[in-house]
Write a protein that holds these residues in place. Structure first.
Motif, PDB file in Angstrom:
ATOM      1  N   HIS A 181       0.843  -1.202   0.000  1.00 32.46           N
ATOM      2  CA  HIS A 181       0.000   0.000   0.000  1.00 32.46           C
ATOM      3  C   HIS A 181       0.876   1.248   0.000  1.00 32.46           C
ATOM      4  O   HIS A 181       1.735   1.412   0.877  1.00 32.46           O
ATOM      5  CB  HIS A 181      -0.920   0.031   1.222  1.00 32.46           C
ATOM      6  N   THR A 200       1.948   4.667   0.933  1.00 35.38           N
ATOM      7  CA  THR A 200       1.688   5.383   2.178  1.00 35.38           C
ATOM      8  C   THR A 200       2.425   6.716   2.151  1.00 35.38           C
ATOM      9  O   THR A 200       3.633   6.759   1.924  1.00 35.38           O
ATOM     10  CB  THR A 200       2.160   4.562   3.395  1.00 35.38           C
ATOM     11  N   THR A 250      -1.393   8.675   5.530  1.00 38.42           N
ATOM     12  CA  THR A 250      -2.537   8.251   4.724  1.00 38.42           C
ATOM     13  C   THR A 250      -2.137   7.226   3.667  1.00 38.42           C
ATOM     14  O   THR A 250      -1.050   7.291   3.112  1.00 38.42           O
ATOM     15  CB  THR A 250      -3.231   9.453   4.045  1.00 38.42           C
ATOM     16  N   GLN A 251      -3.026   6.313   3.443  1.00 37.86           N
ATOM     17  CA  GLN A 251      -2.900   5.357   2.340  1.00 37.86           C
ATOM     18  C   GLN A 251      -3.995   5.598   1.295  1.00 37.86           C
ATOM     19  O   GLN A 251      -4.137   4.832   0.368  1.00 37.86           O
ATOM     20  CB  GLN A 251      -2.969   3.923   2.871  1.00 37.86           C
ATOM     21  N   LEU A 266      -5.650   4.756   7.297  1.00 46.38           N
ATOM     22  CA  LEU A 266      -4.951   3.561   6.842  1.00 46.38           C
ATOM     23  C   LEU A 266      -5.941   2.486   6.421  1.00 46.38           C
ATOM     24  O   LEU A 266      -7.068   2.432   6.930  1.00 46.38           O
ATOM     25  CB  LEU A 266      -4.052   3.010   7.950  1.00 46.38           C
ATOM     26  N   TYR A 314      -4.838  -1.308  10.381  1.00 49.33           N
ATOM     27  CA  TYR A 314      -4.198  -0.736  11.562  1.00 49.33           C
ATOM     28  C   TYR A 314      -3.468  -1.791  12.387  1.00 49.33           C
ATOM     29  O   TYR A 314      -3.392  -1.676  13.598  1.00 49.33           O
ATOM     30  CB  TYR A 314      -5.254  -0.029  12.431  1.00 49.33           C
ATOM     31  N   ILE A 344       2.248  -2.704  10.589  1.00 45.82           N
ATOM     32  CA  ILE A 344       2.152  -1.467   9.814  1.00 45.82           C
ATOM     33  C   ILE A 344       2.454  -0.264  10.696  1.00 45.82           C
ATOM     34  O   ILE A 344       3.210   0.629  10.313  1.00 45.82           O
ATOM     35  CB  ILE A 344       0.764  -1.349   9.152  1.00 45.82           C
ATOM     36  N   ILE A 360       5.508   2.501  10.357  1.00 47.63           N
ATOM     37  CA  ILE A 360       5.249   3.940  10.286  1.00 47.63           C
ATOM     38  C   ILE A 360       6.055   4.678  11.349  1.00 47.63           C
ATOM     39  O   ILE A 360       6.666   5.717  11.076  1.00 47.63           O
ATOM     40  CB  ILE A 360       3.735   4.222  10.418  1.00 47.63           C
TER      41      ILE A 360
END
Length: 112
Positions: free
Chosen positions: A12, A14, A30-31, A91, A94, A98, A102
């Motif tokens: 994804h 990001t 944000t994705q 996202l 969660y 991940i 981040i």
């Protein structure tokens, strides 16, 4: 300090943006290429034998969801700052892997 990063996390795209102001940090994760829930997080101290920190959270707009608030709080706890944070987070997933990825990216951004 680097103020943005675009990374691939588990397939994804990001976007992570970190802006430092004199009185707070603005963090956008944000994705979906758009703002997510906006959460204000302040860190306080609990003076006791364990010297713990406490965090107050407030959803300013967006999804008032336990998972979103927990993710924002986890990120706040893992980055070392005394300034209040304003976090926009959106996202697709969660999960802890991940979120840890981040946090690593944000800490690298702060260190640069």
């Amino acid at each position: 300090m680097k103020d943005h990063a675009c990374v691939d996390i588990h397939g994804h795209h990001t976007d992570i943006i970190l802006k430092v102001y004199s009185n707070r940090l603005l963090l956008i994760v944000t994705q979906f290429k758009k703002f997510g829930s906006l959460i204000s997080i302040n860190r306080g101290s609990l003076f006791n034998q364990y010297n713990n920190s406490i965090y107050s959270t407030k959803v300013l707009f967006g999804k008032d969801d336990v998972e979103v608030i927990a993710a924002a709080r986890f990120i706040t706890e893992q980055i070392n700052t005394d300034k209040p944070l304003l976090i926009s987070i959106s996202l697709k997933n969660y999960d802890s892997i991940i979120l840890k990825t981040i946090v690593t990216i944000i800490n690298d951004m702060i260190a640069q």
